[in-house]
Scaffold this motif. Structure first.
Motif, PDB file in Angstrom:
ATOM      1  N   ILE A 400       0.811  -1.227   0.000  1.00 15.08           N
ATOM      2  CA  ILE A 400       0.000   0.000   0.000  1.00 15.08           C
ATOM      3  C   ILE A 400       0.842   1.273   0.000  1.00 15.08           C
ATOM      4  O   ILE A 400       0.583   2.137  -0.878  1.00 15.08           O
ATOM      5  CB  ILE A 400      -1.027  -0.050   1.153  1.00 15.08           C
ATOM      6  N   PRO A 401       1.823   1.533   0.825  1.00 13.76           N
ATOM      7  CA  PRO A 401       2.233   0.776   2.009  1.00 13.76           C
ATOM      8  C   PRO A 401       1.557   1.337   3.263  1.00 13.76           C
ATOM      9  O   PRO A 401       1.267   2.524   3.357  1.00 13.76           O
ATOM     10  CB  PRO A 401       3.725   1.006   2.056  1.00 13.76           C
ATOM     11  N   LEU A 402       1.358   0.453   4.252  1.00 11.04           N
ATOM     12  CA  LEU A 402       0.816   0.843   5.546  1.00 11.04           C
ATOM     13  C   LEU A 402       1.962   1.106   6.522  1.00 11.04           C
ATOM     14  O   LEU A 402       3.062   0.601   6.337  1.00 11.04           O
ATOM     15  CB  LEU A 402      -0.081  -0.269   6.112  1.00 11.04           C
ATOM     16  N   GLU A 403       1.667   1.881   7.563  1.00 15.57           N
ATOM     17  CA  GLU A 403       2.658   2.126   8.602  1.00 15.57           C
ATOM     18  C   GLU A 403       2.904   0.796   9.338  1.00 15.57           C
ATOM     19  O   GLU A 403       1.954   0.193   9.869  1.00 15.57           O
ATOM     20  CB  GLU A 403       2.143   3.180   9.582  1.00 15.57           C
ATOM     21  N   PRO A 404       4.141   0.291   9.358  1.00 17.16           N
ATOM     22  CA  PRO A 404       4.416  -1.080   9.831  1.00 17.16           C
ATOM     23  C   PRO A 404       3.925  -1.383  11.241  1.00 17.16           C
ATOM     24  O   PRO A 404       3.298  -2.420  11.470  1.00 17.16           O
ATOM     25  CB  PRO A 404       5.938  -1.184   9.738  1.00 17.16           C
ATOM     26  N   ARG A 405       4.205  -0.515  12.211  1.00 13.37           N
ATOM     27  CA  ARG A 405       3.863  -0.836  13.601  1.00 13.37           C
ATOM     28  C   ARG A 405       2.353  -0.977  13.774  1.00 13.37           C
ATOM     29  O   ARG A 405       1.857  -1.929  14.396  1.00 13.37           O
ATOM     30  CB  ARG A 405       4.397   0.236  14.543  1.00 13.37           C
ATOM     31  N   GLU A 406       1.617  -0.019  13.249  1.00 13.06           N
ATOM     32  CA  GLU A 406       0.162  -0.050  13.392  1.00 13.06           C
ATOM     33  C   GLU A 406      -0.425  -1.240  12.625  1.00 13.06           C
ATOM     34  O   GLU A 406      -1.316  -1.936  13.131  1.00 13.06           O
ATOM     35  CB  GLU A 406      -0.443   1.258  12.886  1.00 13.06           C
TER      36      GLU A 406
END
Length: 449
Positions: A400-406
């Motif tokens: 997507i990219p998504l925020e990794p931690r969340e």
């Protein structure tokens, strides 16, 4: 007399005998299906290195890309048989992206077995008695010197028969009748040959069902139904079902069954079409012999409300198994009857989620997350919804990219819930493995795989 020597591997307190496909623990036999047994033997014989997934597929699945969960289940069966399911693995090591390796103790033995002398002596004894009974009326018998031992059973029998002639006659009549009956039965058995049954077909490819509607938005339904049939049939023990990735390579193509057999090494194909209009669905399927194109089973047209799709799928799965001439045991029946959800709205969202997830695009994964989330909201006990949600979050980090931690926090929560709801769902454990790999928990991830 010596038989051919056989090799046996001692794996700590386990004994593995490849020629007999036998696995035992301290003398007690352990059931291990054929394919896991072959994989275990191969890993033991190549224990000096990691064996890649591709090599195992090439050796035991004819190089075909079988259903994604097949090899994981195979290794899981081996670990269960060897009781190798603790945190510290003792026999089979998994290395992500590399393969599998046997790491346990091994002692090789060469076993030679001799034919039993006792059995030979017994056979000869029977022969001698028969010969005595055959010659007991020979006049020359009276001229033979008397034996120093007790009278033989044959001589005693003769004396009894002389004293009890009536009993002798009845015994002879009974014996003659028994022999006559045996002759009659034997002649009848020879007259009517044993009926032979066609061989089972142990491999099948479910080809993408054609979407007959003019609405591209309905493509998710035909593709999702295909994937569901692949998953359902793969639950039958001993049946090789070609994976989605390989089967969907034929989507939209007119094919000859023999071509699929050549490329994928299967014995049968399941093909058909779906037409979804409003709240009704029409499904046509047929099972075809991949060797000669002969139709093994063809459904009547299923023209029913969409809510009946569960019944339709059950009927297709059972009729496919019957067409393949498979004998389903109780466990197979239970696995076939298992449903991800009984709610048609949640099921529709599952099909959408899988369809969008398989596109592996930023927009597709965003839609997959929404569809899986809605499926879980509609049916809070749908483990597949949470497993799909976890997988979509994990993949969304890269696409997507998504925020990794969340994203991984959301993935972890969904994976934990999926495993809690259904500990036997493979997709739930694969989702958990992805989370543990991200956490660098390699042993934990291996156990989930």
């Amino acid at each position: 007399m010596m038989n051919e020597p056989r090799k046996r591997y001692l794996l700590d307190s386990y004994a593995l005998t490849p020629d007999e496909q036998a696995l035992s623990h301290k003398g007690e036999a352990i059931h291990l299906p054929k394919k896991p047994f072959q994989v275990l033997t191969y890993l033991v014989e190549h224990r000096d290195r990691f064996v890649s997934r591709a090599e195992l597929l090439d050796q035991f699945w004819d190089g075909k890309d079988v259903y994604d969960d097949t090899l994981r289940k195979c290794v899981g069966a081996i670990r269960k048989a060897l009781d190798d399911q603790s945190e510290q693995l003792s026999f089979i090591e998994t290395r992500w992206g590399v393969g599998y390796r046997y790491i346990g103790p091994v002692t090789e033995q060469i076993v030679r077995e001799e034919t039993s002398i006792t059995e030979i002596k017994k056979t000869r004894g029977v022969k001698i008695i028969v010969e005595e009974e055959e010659i007991h009326d020979d006049p020359a018998l009276d001229k033979l010197p008397a034996p120093s031992l007790a009278p033989s059973p044959t001589l005693r029998l003769r004396a009894i028969l002389k004293r009890h002639s009536t009993v002798a006659v009845l015994a002879l009549l009974f014996l003659a009748g028994s022999i006559g009956a045996a002759v009659i039965i034997t002649s009848r058995q020879r007259r009517f040959p044993v009926e032979t049954h066609p061989a089972q077909i142990r491999s099948v490819a479910v080809l993408p069902l054609k979407n007959l509607s003019n609405d591209p938005e309905s493509e998710y339904f035909s593709d999702g139904l295909t994937e569901n049939l692949i998953n359902t049939l793969s639950r039958i023990e001993g049946l090789k079902v070609i994976s989605h990735g390989s089967a969907f390579a034929f989507k939209g193509k007119e094919i000859d069954p023999r071509e699929v057999r050549e490329k994928m090494g299967v014995g049968a194909l399941l093909e058909g079409s779906v037409l979804k209009t409003g709240d009704r669905v029409r499904v046509n399927v047929r099972l075809v012999d991949a060797e000669n194109g002969r139709v093994l089973w063809a459904s009547n047209t299923y023209d029913r409300p969409v809510g009946d799709i569960f019944t339709i799928q059950d009927e297709i799965a059972h009729n496919t198994a019957a067409g393949l001439r498979l004998q389903l045991n109780g466990e197979d029946q239970k696995r076939l009857a298992k449903r991800y959800t009984d709610n048609i709205e949640a099921y529709d969202e599952l099909l959408r989620g899988w369809y969008f997830w398989s596109q592996r695009t930023p927009s597709g994964l965003k839609k997959a997350i929404e569809s899986y989330r809605r499926a879980g909201e509609i049916d809070a006990r749908c483990a597949l919804a949470y497993a799909g949600l976890a997988g979509s979050y994990a993949m969304g980090i890269w696409y997507i990219p998504l925020e990794p931690r969340e994203a991984m926090s959301n993935a972890r929560a969904a994976a934990i819930k999926a495993v809690e709801i259904d500990p036997n769902l493979p997709e739930a454990h694969l989702a958990m493995a992805a989370v543990l790999f991200y956490d660098w928990d390699w042993p934990g991830a291996q156990r989930e795989m």
